[in-house]
Write an enzyme that holds these catalytic residues in place. Structure first.
Site, PDB file in Angstrom:
ATOM      1  N   TYR A  22     -25.590  28.410 -16.228  1.00  0.00           N
ATOM      2  CA  TYR A  22     -26.241  29.621 -16.749  1.00  0.00           C
ATOM      3  C   TYR A  22     -25.729  30.877 -16.059  1.00  0.00           C
ATOM      4  O   TYR A  22     -26.509  31.731 -15.649  1.00  0.00           O
ATOM      5  CB  TYR A  22     -27.763  29.535 -16.592  1.00  0.00           C
ATOM      6  CG  TYR A  22     -28.398  28.684 -17.660  1.00  0.00           C
ATOM      7  CD1 TYR A  22     -28.630  29.191 -18.931  1.00  0.00           C
ATOM      8  CD2 TYR A  22     -28.754  27.362 -17.400  1.00  0.00           C
ATOM      9  CE1 TYR A  22     -29.198  28.409 -19.921  1.00  0.00           C
ATOM     10  CE2 TYR A  22     -29.319  26.577 -18.392  1.00  0.00           C
ATOM     11  CZ  TYR A  22     -29.536  27.111 -19.648  1.00  0.00           C
ATOM     12  OH  TYR A  22     -30.098  26.344 -20.635  1.00  0.00           O
ATOM     13  N   TYR A 151     -38.401  25.765 -24.651  1.00  0.00           N
ATOM     14  CA  TYR A 151     -37.224  25.261 -23.927  1.00  0.00           C
ATOM     15  C   TYR A 151     -37.636  23.944 -23.280  1.00  0.00           C
ATOM     16  O   TYR A 151     -38.663  23.891 -22.594  1.00  0.00           O
ATOM     17  CB  TYR A 151     -36.764  26.255 -22.845  1.00  0.00           C
ATOM     18  CG  TYR A 151     -35.633  25.691 -22.009  1.00  0.00           C
ATOM     19  CD1 TYR A 151     -34.308  25.814 -22.435  1.00  0.00           C
ATOM     20  CD2 TYR A 151     -35.890  24.993 -20.835  1.00  0.00           C
ATOM     21  CE1 TYR A 151     -33.276  25.270 -21.695  1.00  0.00           C
ATOM     22  CE2 TYR A 151     -34.858  24.443 -20.090  1.00  0.00           C
ATOM     23  CZ  TYR A 151     -33.558  24.586 -20.520  1.00  0.00           C
ATOM     24  OH  TYR A 151     -32.531  24.027 -19.797  1.00  0.00           O
ATOM     25  N   ASP A 257     -44.784  19.132 -21.916  1.00  0.00           N
ATOM     26  CA  ASP A 257     -43.681  19.314 -20.974  1.00  0.00           C
ATOM     27  C   ASP A 257     -44.203  20.187 -19.829  1.00  0.00           C
ATOM     28  O   ASP A 257     -44.302  21.411 -19.955  1.00  0.00           O
ATOM     29  CB  ASP A 257     -42.507  19.983 -21.695  1.00  0.00           C
ATOM     30  CG  ASP A 257     -41.352  20.314 -20.758  1.00  0.00           C
ATOM     31  OD1 ASP A 257     -41.532  20.215 -19.535  1.00  0.00           O
ATOM     32  OD2 ASP A 257     -40.274  20.688 -21.262  1.00  0.00           O
ATOM     33  N   LYS A 286     -38.927  18.989 -11.552  1.00  0.00           N
ATOM     34  CA  LYS A 286     -38.828  20.118 -10.636  1.00  0.00           C
ATOM     35  C   LYS A 286     -39.636  19.916  -9.346  1.00  0.00           C
ATOM     36  O   LYS A 286     -39.183  19.307  -8.403  1.00  0.00           O
ATOM     37  CB  LYS A 286     -39.239  21.418 -11.340  1.00  0.00           C
ATOM     38  CG  LYS A 286     -38.236  21.863 -12.416  1.00  0.00           C
ATOM     39  CD  LYS A 286     -38.564  23.248 -12.892  1.00  0.00           C
ATOM     40  CE  LYS A 286     -37.725  23.665 -14.086  1.00  0.00           C
ATOM     41  NZ  LYS A 286     -36.429  24.234 -13.768  1.00  0.00           N
TER      42      LYS A 286
HETATM   43  N1  PMP Z   1     -38.553  21.616 -19.512  1.00  0.00           N
HETATM   44  C1  PMP Z   1     -38.886  22.820 -19.045  1.00  0.00           C
HETATM   45  C2  PMP Z   1     -40.160  23.451 -19.502  1.00  0.00           C
HETATM   46  C3  PMP Z   1     -38.043  23.479 -18.142  1.00  0.00           C
HETATM   47  O1  PMP Z   1     -38.379  24.697 -17.709  1.00  0.00           O
HETATM   48  C4  PMP Z   1     -36.868  22.831 -17.717  1.00  0.00           C
HETATM   49  C5  PMP Z   1     -35.904  23.483 -16.734  1.00  0.00           C
HETATM   50  N2  PMP Z   1     -35.983  24.824 -16.561  1.00  0.00           N
HETATM   51  C6  PMP Z   1     -36.573  21.574 -18.231  1.00  0.00           C
HETATM   52  C7  PMP Z   1     -37.438  20.983 -19.122  1.00  0.00           C
HETATM   53  C8  PMP Z   1     -35.313  20.843 -17.843  1.00  0.00           C
HETATM   54  O2  PMP Z   1     -35.365  20.409 -16.543  1.00  0.00           O
HETATM   55  P1  PMP Z   1     -33.995  20.080 -15.765  1.00  0.00           P
HETATM   56  O3  PMP Z   1     -33.301  21.390 -15.591  1.00  0.00           O
HETATM   57  O4  PMP Z   1     -34.444  19.481 -14.469  1.00  0.00           O
HETATM   58  O5  PMP Z   1     -33.227  19.136 -16.619  1.00  0.00           O
END
Ligand code: PMP
Length: 443
Positions: A22, A151, A257, A286
């Site tokens: 990014y 996302y 999510d 995370k």
């Molecule tokens: N879902 C959400 C809501 C996210 O914010 C993110 C990452 N920013 C992800 C999935 C993907 O996670 P990763 O970058 O660990 O693959």
């Protein structure tokens, strides 16, 4: 070599070899990247000894800050004992402990499927939803509904349900079709005149889609309470309550999510707790290990899991990643959850959230600020276009100014947001909000 030469040498090597995620490479030539060499608490330090407040918790992951002695010690101990062991047809103590600690956070019976990254937790969730319907003889339920501005990660399935034009356009042709419902945002998106209009109109469309297509829908997937990468769009919890009921009534699974918003970020352990709902499948990542090592989890209601047992036919879930439940990563997550429990991290987040909201609210009066909003330890200041430039450019200037003043953040277009570690001390939080205000005024 002194520290300046050392930094320059790293930066030259970096430019030749690292593909930064990014990152617009065209912008890097003028401004070499700081090289972060260590961290402590809410702060990061670069190779020349400069100190930065990690105002986005290193991509929303490091809720306990950096260098937490207990998590570090757990990692070291586990690395000595057992660094890796396959989880297919074998088990190990840390995966067992972590899975039972995670299921213990839910009032109902659950099973945990591990992976390393958030995107992989989402992929597993989508595939589990598909195979669940297949397992119970409803193989036509293969479609998903997601929200505009959603996302869910960068693998192709996750991109299909979380398509953002400015990130994902080149991949559009390879994605599977998904029903998209409008994104509720508490009336801050300029499309609706008030919060209740936003809630009602957005939900009405969602209801129409789900009712009309229930026979072919596997699941609805949503980032509960706040869509992160889509611009920190905060929802009314009533939307989630209605959505959970709708999914139940129409026989469609609900996937939450919680990769970004779970683990106390919103002032509750899980963002969906604000609505008092229990999604069928929950994705964590995370900060599950407080950002110490990659570990993610797909947490599934037991009745769904039960359909994956061998029946007369084989209903096995043929899915798994090499490092699923890796012992060192799991040890980091186990210790993280212990720290959460013993140190009351979620309550601390809720208390600090008030401070953040209080400090940010006066920023709404700054000319060129379109909106200030917050939820838990997420504080947002959205800029509008004015004579000083468009909101996105101004946000970049604010970012650069803050970096010069020792604060690291990454705006999303015109949306400047802070998501500092949940352990950030009150005076630091006040300093952060005031520094953001000052940088906006000066940019
Ligand atoms: N879902 C959400 C809501 C996210 O914010 C993110 C990452 N920013 C992800 C999935 C993907 O996670 P990763 O970058 O660990 O693959």
């Amino acid at each position: 070599m002194d520290s300046k030469q050392n930094t320059q040498s790293y930066q030259a090597m970096d430019r030749q070899s690292v593909w930064h995620p990014y990152t617009r490479f065209s912008a890097l030539d003028e401004k070499p990247l700081p090289v972060i060499t260590h961290g402590e608490g809410a702060f990061l330090y670069d190779s020349e000894g400069r100190k930065y407040l990690d105002a986005i918790s290193s991509w929303w992951a490091c809720n306990l800050g950096h260098g937490h002695p207990r998590v570090v010690e757990a990692i070291v101990q586990q690395a000595r004992e057992l660094q890796h062991s396959i989880l297919g047809n074998l088990s190990h103590p840390r995966a067992i402990e972590l899975a039972s600690m995670i299921t213990g956070l839910f009032p109902d019976d659950r099973r945990v499927m591990f992976a390393s990254d958030g995107s992989c937790a989402v992929e597993a969730a989508l595939k589990i939803a598909l195979q669940y319907w297949y397992n119970i003889g409803e193989a036509d339920k293969t479609k998903f509904v997601s929200l505009d501005f959603a996302y869910h990660g960068d693998t192709l399935g996750a991109v299909s349900v979380g398509y953002l034009d400015h990130f994902h356009k080149p991949f559009k042709g390879a994605l599977f079709p998904v029903f998209q419902a409008p994104s509720p945002c508490c009336g801050t998106c300029a499309f609706h005149e008030s919060e209740s209009v936003c809630l009602n109109e957005c939900f009405d469309t969602m209801r129409l889609i789900v009712r009309e297509h229930a026979h072919e829908l596997a699941a609805v997937i949503i980032e509960p309470m706040c869509q992160g990468s889509g611009g920190m769009r905060i929802q009314n919890p009533e939307y989630l309550r209605r959505l959970a009921q709708l999914c139940k009534d129409e026989g469609v699974l609900l996937i939450a999510d919680e990769i970004a918003m779970g683990m106390g970020r919103t002032g509750r352990m899980f963002a969906f707790d604000h609505a008092g709902i229990l999604p069928d499948i929950v994705c964590l990542g995370k900060s599950l290990s407080a950002g110490y090592l990659p570990v993610s989890a797909t947490v599934v209601r037991a009745p769904i899991f039960e359909t994956f047992r061998d029946k007369p036919k084989d209903h096995t879930f043929y899915h798994g990643h090499t490092f699923a439940g890796n012992p060192i990563a799991a040890a980091a997550a186990v210790e993280t959850l212990r720290v959460y429990e013993e140190e009351g991290i979620v309550a601390q987040s809720a208390a600090m959230a008030k401070v953040l909201a209080e400090e940010l609210s006066p920023l709404a009066a700054i000319p060129g600020v379109r909106n200030v909003r917050s939820l838990g330890m997420i504080g947002v200041v959205e800029l509008e276009d004015n004579q000083e430039g468009d909101g996105t450019r101004r946000a970049v200037r604010v970012r650069d100014r803050l970096r010069e003043n020792g604060i690291l953040l990454r705006p999303l277009g015109p949306v400047i947001y802070v998501m500092p570690p949940l352990i950030t001390a009150e005076p630091v939080l006040r300093f952060l909000a005031q520094a953001v205000g000052k940088a906006i005024r000066e940019s």
